[in-house]
Design an enzyme around this catalytic site. Structure first.
Site, PDB file in Angstrom:
ATOM      1  N   GLU A 259      -1.791  10.435  -7.247  1.00  0.00           N
ATOM      2  CA  GLU A 259      -2.956  10.668  -8.098  1.00  0.00           C
ATOM      3  C   GLU A 259      -3.373  12.132  -8.026  1.00  0.00           C
ATOM      4  OE1 GLU A 259      -7.692   9.525  -8.596  1.00  0.00           O
ATOM      5  OE2 GLU A 259      -6.410   8.294  -7.318  1.00  0.00           O
TER       6      GLU A 259
ATOM      7  N   LYS B  77      -6.285  -8.836   4.859  1.00  0.00           N
ATOM      8  CA  LYS B  77      -5.755  -8.430   3.547  1.00  0.00           C
ATOM      9  C   LYS B  77      -6.403  -9.163   2.374  1.00  0.00           C
ATOM     10  CE  LYS B  77      -1.396  -7.427   5.869  1.00  0.00           C
ATOM     11  NZ  LYS B  77       0.027  -7.729   6.017  1.00  0.00           N
TER      12      LYS B  77
ATOM     13  N   ASP C  76      -0.271  -0.384   7.474  1.00  0.00           N
ATOM     14  CA  ASP C  76       0.011  -1.448   6.518  1.00  0.00           C
ATOM     15  C   ASP C  76      -0.847  -1.198   5.277  1.00  0.00           C
ATOM     16  OD1 ASP C  76       0.297  -3.777   5.043  1.00  0.00           O
ATOM     17  OD2 ASP C  76       0.268  -5.086   6.818  1.00  0.00           O
TER      18      ASP C  76
ATOM     19  N   HIS D 203      -9.869  16.273 -13.824  1.00  0.00           N
ATOM     20  CA  HIS D 203      -8.659  15.457 -13.951  1.00  0.00           C
ATOM     21  C   HIS D 203      -7.759  15.959 -15.076  1.00  0.00           C
ATOM     22  CE1 HIS D 203      -8.699  12.009 -11.149  1.00  0.00           C
ATOM     23  NE2 HIS D 203      -9.978  12.323 -11.033  1.00  0.00           N
TER      24      HIS D 203
END
Length: 635
Positions: free
Chosen positions: A319, A451, A527, A623
């Site tokens: 990004e 998660k 993770d 951006h």
């Protein structure tokens, strides 16, 4: 018998006697004494600052830190002046001039004393001497406080922006407050973020008075890296001066120099910049049925002052603008004196689901586990399976015949899922011996919770629960973040607090915590799926009584480790080394906790910059500048 008492002269009588003695001296002797004292005093002023033996032959390895770094570290080693890359005064010329002035002054005094009887009767000549001596004395006193013998003393004065008040947290087990062991790096000289809608987005490639682009291209990589370290060439603009591949090589050299000052030299050696992956390390550990790998660019955020130490933060992301924006936030935090963080809870959880014959038996199991003497049995069984794991809590929850045993375990420097799972099985075996009808439904009953979004993680915490804060001076908010304290505080309230509440957010009272958490997770071998709970964050901002900005991020469930899993791969291990927390710590859990501190502080930097962009309405422009690029074919 007559007592004779000797009269003792008073202070006034002693002063009168001293004045009479001075009056009896010849005027030439008296004036010579005054001149001699003036010469000695002036010479002392010129050379005040302590001994210095710096020469151009000082050790070359001491030249690596830039002038910008040395001036913020009064305890840093002296460096050779030939290694300076910032424009400096000609210290050796000034030193020669000082001695020449003293010598000339002394010679004029000697000449005057030899012919004093003549010069005192010649008003024109006497006036010339007096004018000359006056000029000498003006020169001497005009340079009061400048250390010509030790000019590095001046260069090591701290950046004014770094002198902001610093509220150190109280010492505790997990609230780090270290004494100054290593020099703190000053804030980044520039940030590659378009944050001012009224200003041009094109920053200068090279600082003022620097070399031309063609001249830089002719330099070696090491020479260009030194220009980057000294801020003569901005690190984020290298691709506009050099070939992109060479720019990466130069930037790695520059960051290696900066990391070397933190005793982390060579940290990036195993972070590949070309296509490479040791599949032997992957087999049986990280992935199956391997057909290749996906390369991710890694950017470096920093310097970031955290708990009185300088850290650099690697972030793997695709990004555009994310690293640049986080770097701007890190700069603002450094300019305010740094961030302070504290871990208020540390323990990974696993919640096996067991089923009893009746709800009454389930209730009996819950009550049994909560008895201190019975918990001691569970703790002993759990810890028999691990060297580092420590069972800290068993919190049973009953739902009919089901019981969910939420076990919380301290896991050292490992993230701990394998450790807590293995220990949980030992706990179940013990419970089966006490309750024969107990049936294990699943080792994970989803009350862990792993998660998945869950209120229990937000309330009770999971992994490392961290709170971090900083104070950003109002001038820094205006100059670096291009907004005002009132505006950014208002934006935070209406967006992160009210907006998130209206959306029914759970742990999402922030601008984009998941962005930073995930990027650091990818870079350091964590993770990535655990960014779900690790990104739980509430960002708070207030205006202080002095008009400055106070910001904090509270993150109750950061799940990280520095041993095991993906942390053993060379590239990820290199990123951990760059942070300063590779492998197991000297004290169990020390390195994993440091990584959690860094994740929280970097998240706060990202929050600070994005909220500033939103408050100033420059997000889209930034951006468009950094996240849009025409497709080109690499050759």
């Amino acid at each position: 018998m007559t007592n004779t008492v000797a009269s003792v002269p008073t202070v006034g009588e002693r002063l009168d006697a001293l004045i009479d003695t001075i009056d009896s001296l010849p005027s030439t002797h008296l004036y010579g004494a005054v001149v001699a004292v003036s010469v000695v005093f002036s010479f002392a002023l010129l050379n005040w600052g302590g001994p210095s033996n710096h020469t151009r032959e000082d050790a070359p390895q001491k030249r690596r830190l830039s002038w910008e770094m040395r001036r913020s570290a009064a305890s840093a080693s002296a460096v050779s002046k030939s290694g300076e890359t910032e424009p400096q005064p000609k210290w050796h010329i000034l030193r020669v001039l000082n001695y020449a002035a003293v010598g000339s002054f002394a010679a004029s005094v000697v000449i005057f004393c030899r012919g004093a009887s003549v010069y005192l009767n010649d008003p024109a000549t006497l006036l010339q001497f007096l004018v000359g001596w006056s000029l000498f004395l003006c020169y001497f006193f005009g340079f009061f406080g400048i250390s010509f013998v030790d000019p590095d003393g001046m260069m090591m004065s701290y950046d004014p922006q770094q002198s902001q008040a610093n509220n150190d947290p109280q010492d505790s087990t997990n609230c780090k407050s270290s004494s100054a062991k290593k020099p703190l790096h000053p804030p980044a000289a520039a940030t590659p973020v378009c944050s001012d809608g009224k200003a041009s987005c094109k920053a200068p490639v090279v600082a003022a008075a620097a070399l031309s682009s063609s001249a830089i291209k002719e330099m070696s990589d090491e020479q260009v890296a030194q220009l980057v370290v000294s801020n003569q060439v901005k690190d984020h603009m290298l691709e506009k001066v050099l070939d992109p591949h060479r720019a990466v090589a130069v930037r790695r050299l520059a960051f290696d120099t900066k990391l070397a000052s933190l005793d982390r030299g060579g940290a990036l050696d195993e972070l590949p910049s070309g296509p490479s992956l040791d599949y032997a390390r992957v087999f049986g550990a990280n992935c199956e049925i391997v057909v290749g790998y996906v390369p991710l660019p890694v950017g470096m955020v920093g310097p970031l002052t955290l708990n009185n130490e300088t850290v650099y933060v690697p972030m793997a992301t695709t990004e555009g603008c994310l690293v640049a924006s986080t770097n701007r936030g890190a700069k603002a935090i450094c300019q305010g004196g740094g961030a302070h963080s504290c871990i208020v809870r540390d323990g990974i959880t696993r919640a096996p689901c067991v089923r009893m014959k009746t709800a009454m038996e389930a209730a009996k199991l819950k009550n049994w586990c909560e008895e201190p003497q019975h918990f001691a049995k569970l703790k002993a069984a759990f810890e028999s399976t691990t060297s580092f794991g420590k069972l800290e809590q068993c919190n049973p929850t009953v739902a009919g015949r089901n019981v969910y045993l939420r076990l919380r375990c301290f896991s050292g420097d490992a993230m701990g899922m394998n450790m807590v799972s293995k220990g949980s099985l030992a706990v179940i075996d013990l419970l089966k011996s006490e309750f024969p009808t107990l049936f294990l439904v699943a080792l994970s009953g989803n009350m862990c919770t792993d998660k998945k979004p869950a209120a229990i993680n937000w309330i009770e915490g999971r992994g490392k629960s961290v709170v971090v804060e900083a104070i950003i001076p109002k001038d820094v908010v205006r100059q670096t973040l291009k907004t005002t304290v009132q505006s950014i505080c208002s934006t935070n309230i209406h967006k992160n607090l009210i907006g998130s509440a209206m959306a029914g957010a759970m742990g999402g009272f922030n601008a984009h915590a998941a962005n930073i958490v995930t990027a650091i997770f990818l870079a350091t071998g964590q993770d990535p799926a655990q960014n779900v709970e690790s990104s739980n964050c509430i960002t708070l901002m207030e205006e202080t009584e002095e008009g400055n900005l106070w910001i904090s991020c509270t993150m109750p469930s950061i799940e990280v480790g520095t041993v095991g899993g993906g942390t053993s791969l060379p590239a990820q291990s290199a990123c951990l080394k760059a942070i300063g927390c590779k492998g197991g710590g000297a004290k169990p859990g020390q390195n994993a906790q440091q990584l959690a501190h860094v994740v929280a502080a970097a998240t706060m930097a990202g929050e600070l910059s994005l909220l500033a962009a939103l408050a100033a309405n420059t997000l889209v422009a930034a951006h468009m500048q950094h996240n849009r690029k025409p497709t080109t074919t690499s050759k």
